[in-house]
Design a protein around this motif. Structure first.
Motif, PDB file in Angstrom:
ATOM      1  N   UNK A  38      34.691  32.117  34.521  1.00  0.00           N
ATOM      2  CA  UNK A  38      34.706  33.358  33.740  1.00  0.00           C
ATOM      3  C   UNK A  38      36.070  34.036  33.644  1.00  0.00           C
ATOM      4  N   UNK A  39      37.019  33.688  34.496  1.00  0.00           N
ATOM      5  CA  UNK A  39      38.338  34.312  34.411  1.00  0.00           C
ATOM      6  C   UNK A  39      39.233  33.590  33.408  1.00  0.00           C
ATOM      7  N   UNK A  40      39.964  34.360  32.627  1.00  0.00           N
ATOM      8  CA  UNK A  40      40.988  33.842  31.719  1.00  0.00           C
ATOM      9  C   UNK A  40      42.128  33.266  32.570  1.00  0.00           C
ATOM     10  N   UNK A  41      42.887  32.275  32.073  1.00  0.00           N
ATOM     11  CA  UNK A  41      44.002  31.722  32.852  1.00  0.00           C
ATOM     12  C   UNK A  41      44.949  32.787  33.405  1.00  0.00           C
ATOM     13  N   UNK A  42      45.250  33.809  32.620  1.00  0.00           N
ATOM     14  CA  UNK A  42      46.127  34.877  33.113  1.00  0.00           C
ATOM     15  C   UNK A  42      45.457  35.691  34.217  1.00  0.00           C
ATOM     16  N   UNK A  43      44.144  35.846  34.117  1.00  0.00           N
ATOM     17  CA  UNK A  43      43.407  36.567  35.158  1.00  0.00           C
ATOM     18  C   UNK A  43      43.374  35.754  36.450  1.00  0.00           C
ATOM     19  N   UNK A  44      43.271  34.434  36.316  1.00  0.00           N
ATOM     20  CA  UNK A  44      43.299  33.574  37.503  1.00  0.00           C
ATOM     21  C   UNK A  44      44.638  33.695  38.225  1.00  0.00           C
ATOM     22  N   UNK A  45      45.715  33.726  37.457  1.00  0.00           N
ATOM     23  CA  UNK A  45      47.043  33.873  38.062  1.00  0.00           C
ATOM     24  C   UNK A  45      47.166  35.211  38.779  1.00  0.00           C
ATOM     25  N   UNK A  46      46.654  36.266  38.134  1.00  0.00           N
ATOM     26  CA  UNK A  46      46.721  37.585  38.758  1.00  0.00           C
ATOM     27  C   UNK A  46      45.867  37.626  40.022  1.00  0.00           C
ATOM     28  N   UNK A  47      44.689  37.018  39.961  1.00  0.00           N
ATOM     29  CA  UNK A  47      43.808  37.011  41.128  1.00  0.00           C
ATOM     30  C   UNK A  47      44.496  36.361  42.327  1.00  0.00           C
ATOM     31  N   UNK A  48      45.262  35.318  42.076  1.00  0.00           N
ATOM     32  CA  UNK A  48      45.947  34.613  43.167  1.00  0.00           C
ATOM     33  C   UNK A  48      46.998  35.476  43.861  1.00  0.00           C
ATOM     34  N   UNK A  49      47.392  36.577  43.229  1.00  0.00           N
ATOM     35  CA  UNK A  49      48.373  37.475  43.852  1.00  0.00           C
ATOM     36  C   UNK A  49      47.708  38.520  44.741  1.00  0.00           C
ATOM     37  N   UNK A  50      46.383  38.635  44.664  1.00  0.00           N
ATOM     38  CA  UNK A  50      45.670  39.651  45.439  1.00  0.00           C
ATOM     39  C   UNK A  50      45.475  39.164  46.871  1.00  0.00           C
ATOM     40  N   UNK A  51      45.944  39.923  47.826  1.00  0.00           N
ATOM     41  CA  UNK A  51      45.948  39.482  49.218  1.00  0.00           C
ATOM     42  C   UNK A  51      44.746  39.963  50.026  1.00  0.00           C
ATOM     43  N   UNK A  52      44.196  41.103  49.659  1.00  0.00           N
ATOM     44  CA  UNK A  52      43.138  41.690  50.476  1.00  0.00           C
ATOM     45  C   UNK A  52      41.767  41.404  49.884  1.00  0.00           C
ATOM     46  N   UNK A  53      40.817  41.041  50.750  1.00  0.00           N
ATOM     47  CA  UNK A  53      39.491  40.650  50.279  1.00  0.00           C
ATOM     48  C   UNK A  53      38.780  41.776  49.538  1.00  0.00           C
ATOM     49  N   UNK A  54      38.972  42.993  49.975  1.00  0.00           N
ATOM     50  CA  UNK A  54      38.310  44.120  49.308  1.00  0.00           C
ATOM     51  C   UNK A  54      38.788  44.251  47.859  1.00  0.00           C
ATOM     52  N   UNK A  55      40.087  44.076  47.651  1.00  0.00           N
ATOM     53  CA  UNK A  55      40.648  44.149  46.302  1.00  0.00           C
ATOM     54  C   UNK A  55      40.185  42.951  45.473  1.00  0.00           C
TER      55      UNK A  55
END
Length: 249
Positions: A38-55
């Motif tokens: 369901x994530x767009x390629x750009x959203x996948x890249x952004x998700x990979x930058x998120x470090x904290x599980x809550x975020x």
């Protein structure tokens, strides 16, 4: 997986406006496993930058709810082709492959994502909040003087009433795209009424809008929409009776 999606039809004198709303309750690990669906390629890249599980969890809950609502709204399952980015006021902005004036509003708690998709010509906003006694005392600080006597009209339980009020103001701020940058006193509610299990409120300073709110499963839920628009409240009732929250309280 707990997902509820409903189509909405907004009735106005000038015609009908479609919309779709989704509520998702799903643990982080399960969402991470299906994120490529369901994530767009750009959203996948952004998700990979998120470090904290809550975020990570709030991001996936919001995006998944939004994509499910869009899929039903557009009758299109190509969720990865749709990208949701942040506007200059951090409001979600929907980008479609072929363009189009379709937008959305997202709300989420630590466990639940909620989203509504609608034509840009018919603005709407949503919010959800866990009912928490400690948090409700903090919320009391945003109650305007003129709202004090209306809390009991929303719900006899102060904690529930305050939480509903918070979601109403949050949802209106999303419609206006101001977020928390505007004093909440400006979002003061006016008349309060009940219809078919839904709390309906008008706004003192924004009479062109109204809110529809309900309680389910320990959460408060609100939608803000144009005042003269109507929808079948039975659809909202079906929404909260179906979702994982279960019973209205």
């Amino acid at each position: 997986m707990n997902i509820v999606v409903e189509k909405l039809v907004l009735h106005r004198a000038e015609g009908l406006f479609p919309a779709a709303i989704a509520i998702v309750k799903q643990p982080l690990n399960a969402l991470k496993e299906i994120r490529h669906s369901f994530l767009h390629p750009n959203e996948l890249k952004f998700f990979d930058t998120l470090k904290f599980e809550r975020v990570q969890h709030s991001y996936l809950l919001g995006r998944f709810a939004a994509k499910k609502a869009w899929s039903v709204f557009a009758e299109d399952n190509a969720m990865t082709a749709v990208e949701i980015t942040a506007g200059i006021f951090q409001q979600p902005v929907l980008y479609l492959p072929g363009g189009g004036n379709i937008q959305l509003s997202i709300g989420h708690t630590e466990e639940i994502g909620m989203a509504i998709v609608f034509p840009e010509s018919h603005p709407m906003g949503v919010d959800a909040e866990l009912i928490d006694v400690k948090q409700s005392e903090t919320i009391r600080s945003i109650v305007a003087v003129g709202e004090q006597d209306k809390l009991q009209l929303i719900h006899p339980d102060a904690g529930k009433s305050l939480t509903v009020l918070w979601t109403i103001k949050e949802a209106l701020s999303k419609v206006l795209k101001t977020g928390l940058m505007t004093p909440f006193e400006l979002f003061e509610i006016d008349k309060v009424q009940h219809q078919d299990g839904i709390v309906i409120c008008d706004f003192k300073n924004f009479p062109q809008y109204k809110s529809l709110s309900w309680l389910a499963g320990g959460y408060a839920w609100s939608i803000v929409l144009p005042h003269k628009s109507t929808l079948d409240l039975a659809v909202l009732r079906k929404l909260y009776l179906q979702n994982s929250a279960g019973q209205v309280s």
